[in-house]
Design an enzyme around this catalytic site. Sequence first.
Site, mmCIF file in Angstrom:
data_model
loop_
_atom_site.group_PDB
_atom_site.id
_atom_site.type_symbol
_atom_site.label_atom_id
_atom_site.label_comp_id
_atom_site.label_asym_id
_atom_site.label_seq_id
_atom_site.Cartn_x
_atom_site.Cartn_y
_atom_site.Cartn_z
ATOM 1 N N ARG A 294 -3.373 -8.112 10.198
ATOM 2 C CA ARG A 294 -2.557 -6.897 10.161
ATOM 3 C C ARG A 294 -1.555 -6.873 11.314
ATOM 4 O O ARG A 294 -0.373 -6.545 11.127
ATOM 5 C CB ARG A 294 -3.457 -5.664 10.189
ATOM 6 C CG ARG A 294 -4.127 -5.404 8.857
ATOM 7 C CD ARG A 294 -5.160 -4.294 8.913
ATOM 8 N NE ARG A 294 -5.662 -4.019 7.562
ATOM 9 C CZ ARG A 294 -6.627 -3.146 7.284
ATOM 10 N NH1 ARG A 294 -7.198 -2.462 8.263
ATOM 11 N NH2 ARG A 294 -7.006 -2.959 6.037
ATOM 12 N N TYR A 434 1.047 -6.224 2.118
ATOM 13 C CA TYR A 434 0.058 -7.166 2.646
ATOM 14 C C TYR A 434 -1.011 -6.498 3.507
ATOM 15 O O TYR A 434 -0.736 -5.543 4.229
ATOM 16 C CB TYR A 434 0.754 -8.195 3.538
ATOM 17 C CG TYR A 434 1.162 -9.481 2.872
ATOM 18 C CD1 TYR A 434 0.444 -10.037 1.823
ATOM 19 C CD2 TYR A 434 2.272 -10.169 3.331
ATOM 20 C CE1 TYR A 434 0.830 -11.231 1.239
ATOM 21 C CE2 TYR A 434 2.672 -11.368 2.751
ATOM 22 C CZ TYR A 434 1.941 -11.891 1.704
ATOM 23 O OH TYR A 434 2.335 -13.062 1.144
ATOM 24 N N GLU A 435 -2.213 -7.086 3.470
ATOM 25 C CA GLU A 435 -3.315 -6.753 4.394
ATOM 26 C C GLU A 435 -3.639 -5.265 4.428
ATOM 27 O O GLU A 435 -3.874 -4.688 5.479
ATOM 28 C CB GLU A 435 -2.981 -7.245 5.814
ATOM 29 C CG GLU A 435 -2.644 -8.713 5.892
ATOM 30 C CD GLU A 435 -3.684 -9.608 5.233
ATOM 31 O OE1 GLU A 435 -4.855 -9.208 5.165
ATOM 32 O OE2 GLU A 435 -3.317 -10.697 4.767
ATOM 33 N N GLY A 436 -3.687 -4.656 3.262
ATOM 34 C CA GLY A 436 -3.879 -3.218 3.172
ATOM 35 C C GLY A 436 -2.520 -2.550 3.183
ATOM 36 O O GLY A 436 -1.757 -2.673 4.152
ATOM 37 N N GLN A 441 -3.077 1.844 5.762
ATOM 38 C CA GLN A 441 -3.002 1.860 7.232
ATOM 39 C C GLN A 441 -2.952 3.298 7.753
ATOM 40 O O GLN A 441 -3.583 3.623 8.769
ATOM 41 C CB GLN A 441 -1.767 1.096 7.707
ATOM 42 C CG GLN A 441 -1.672 -0.337 7.238
ATOM 43 C CD GLN A 441 -2.885 -1.165 7.587
ATOM 44 O OE1 GLN A 441 -3.385 -1.111 8.706
ATOM 45 N NE2 GLN A 441 -3.372 -1.931 6.632
#
Length: 594
Positions: A294, A434-436, A441
């Site tokens: 992240r 990406y990545e959550g 977030q």
Amino acid sequence: MTYRAPLREISFTLKSVAGLDQALATGAFPDCDDDVVAAVLEAAGQFSQDVLAPLNRPGDQAGAHYANGAVTAAPGFADAYRQFAAGGWLGLAAPVHAGGQGLPKALELAAYETVHAANMAFGLCPMLSLAAIEALEEHGTEAQKETYLTRLVSGEWTGAMVLTEPGAGSDLGALTATAVPKGDGTYALTGQKIFITWGDHDATDNIIHLVLARLPDAPPGPKGISLFLAPKFLVKPDGSLGDRNAFRPVGVEHKLGIHASPTCVMAYEGATAELVGRPNEGLSHMFVMMNAARLAVGVEGVGIAERAYQAALAYALDRRQGRSAFTGESGAPIVDHPDVRRMLGVMKAKIAAARAICLSCGVAADLARHAPDEEARRHWKGREDLLTPIAKAWSTDVGVEVASMGVQVHGGMGFIEETGAAQHYRDARIAPIYEGTNGIQAMDLVGRKLGQDGGASARAIIAEMKADLARLPRLYAGKPVERLGAAIEAVEDATLWLLDAKADPARAADVLAGADAYLRLMGDVIGGWLLARGALEARAELDAGQGDPAFLEGRIALYEVYAANVLGHASSRLAAVGQGGALLLRLTPEVLAG
């Protein structure tokens, strides 16, 4: 257009804004000093400019290719990766005992900004290896470290993060891949995974997949997930490669951007795998990898924004049209049109703010591990946790916004592929997903990070902002000071409102309804504060007769541009934080459809 690594901007932010010296003062990095920092950044910038940047446009046009159960990287990428690995770039911040250089995480992030800017599709490959290194270092067995970690650190092999399934995107608790014990300490891994970045390629002899799956007796939901390691080729006891493991790519996705990054659909067909860490705790283990990724994706947002900005600036200096509003010259470069210059100024200021947030998060991560006492480590861990979702989400939103403005600066030519501006915009768009996703977030920020220490980390950063605000009248009068003061007040009001709402379970919808606005508010204001801190440091260097006066005066002007164009939005962000869940409840599917 070519890419120039902005080493002066990166170095200034790393040292004078993010506070790298605090990490170096711990003694945890005995081989790192100013000369080493300068040498690492110079070498990273040179490699990125000379090797990676020239492959960016051809890689976008050619893409990665799938055929006969195998993926071939875009032309030139495999050779570039081997050069990258030979240069030791996978081991910058990796532990010395695993063959790494043991340098600060913040320095690694700074170096990798140039990689992502030069060639975002390429940078995704080593980025995931770096995340795999962190996960194995924390949760791998000694045997796993000896077999896999050292080869990931050397770059001989690459790593892949394997989470998503067709029916389980962000809801990892719904995944169905299984891992059945084989009776010899290994597991048979079965299932299909999608969106696996660099899941297969021809740049290295082996690829190490870190995969989430369920044991046969696992409880349902997130508490029944375990983490497994599956190499593309099985590894013999002597370290040599054995048989091909029973998993394969079944295709690559055709995407909006990052065409040279193979996004694979992977099929695991009884593949041999090893358990990493403890059974049914795979999600917490994987979060080590995810959090590293992240923050790295946040830096990716900074990098692609910088690349888009440089292209836009070059075009604005070269393209001539109309009369200059500043000199009256006819046929002036379009940089002399106030709206174009405003866009370029806002682009540069937001990039500088995002860079400062990401590198400050990196310094916090270094201090969370290496500060001299437990209380200090706890403080910095809270800072790292608070900044990580902001660094990821706010910086990637900046990447998209700046890339979009880059297209705008180019005008009609920005919509034409040959200028490259469109590619930057297409590439940037994946990073907020990406990545959550950035919405996740925001939920993480208000749902976990804000309240995990009773709000102490948020209060600490607000106190620091107020302390620097008190110093700001030395530089500015009027609006630049007033706007930061009002923005800090908005952050404090929003923080207290959310902490109060979080204390009442009946107000959960209110908290989540304001999550996105709160993250954007925090990013806007923390970014402004860090630019103000940079301006104060620039003034101190000027007063001491140090540095390049033009560059330092630019740091002072940059904060003013940011204050005028960004900080004024704090009041509207605050209003959105407090909009409440009841308002959104009225937006029924019927209302939305009507």
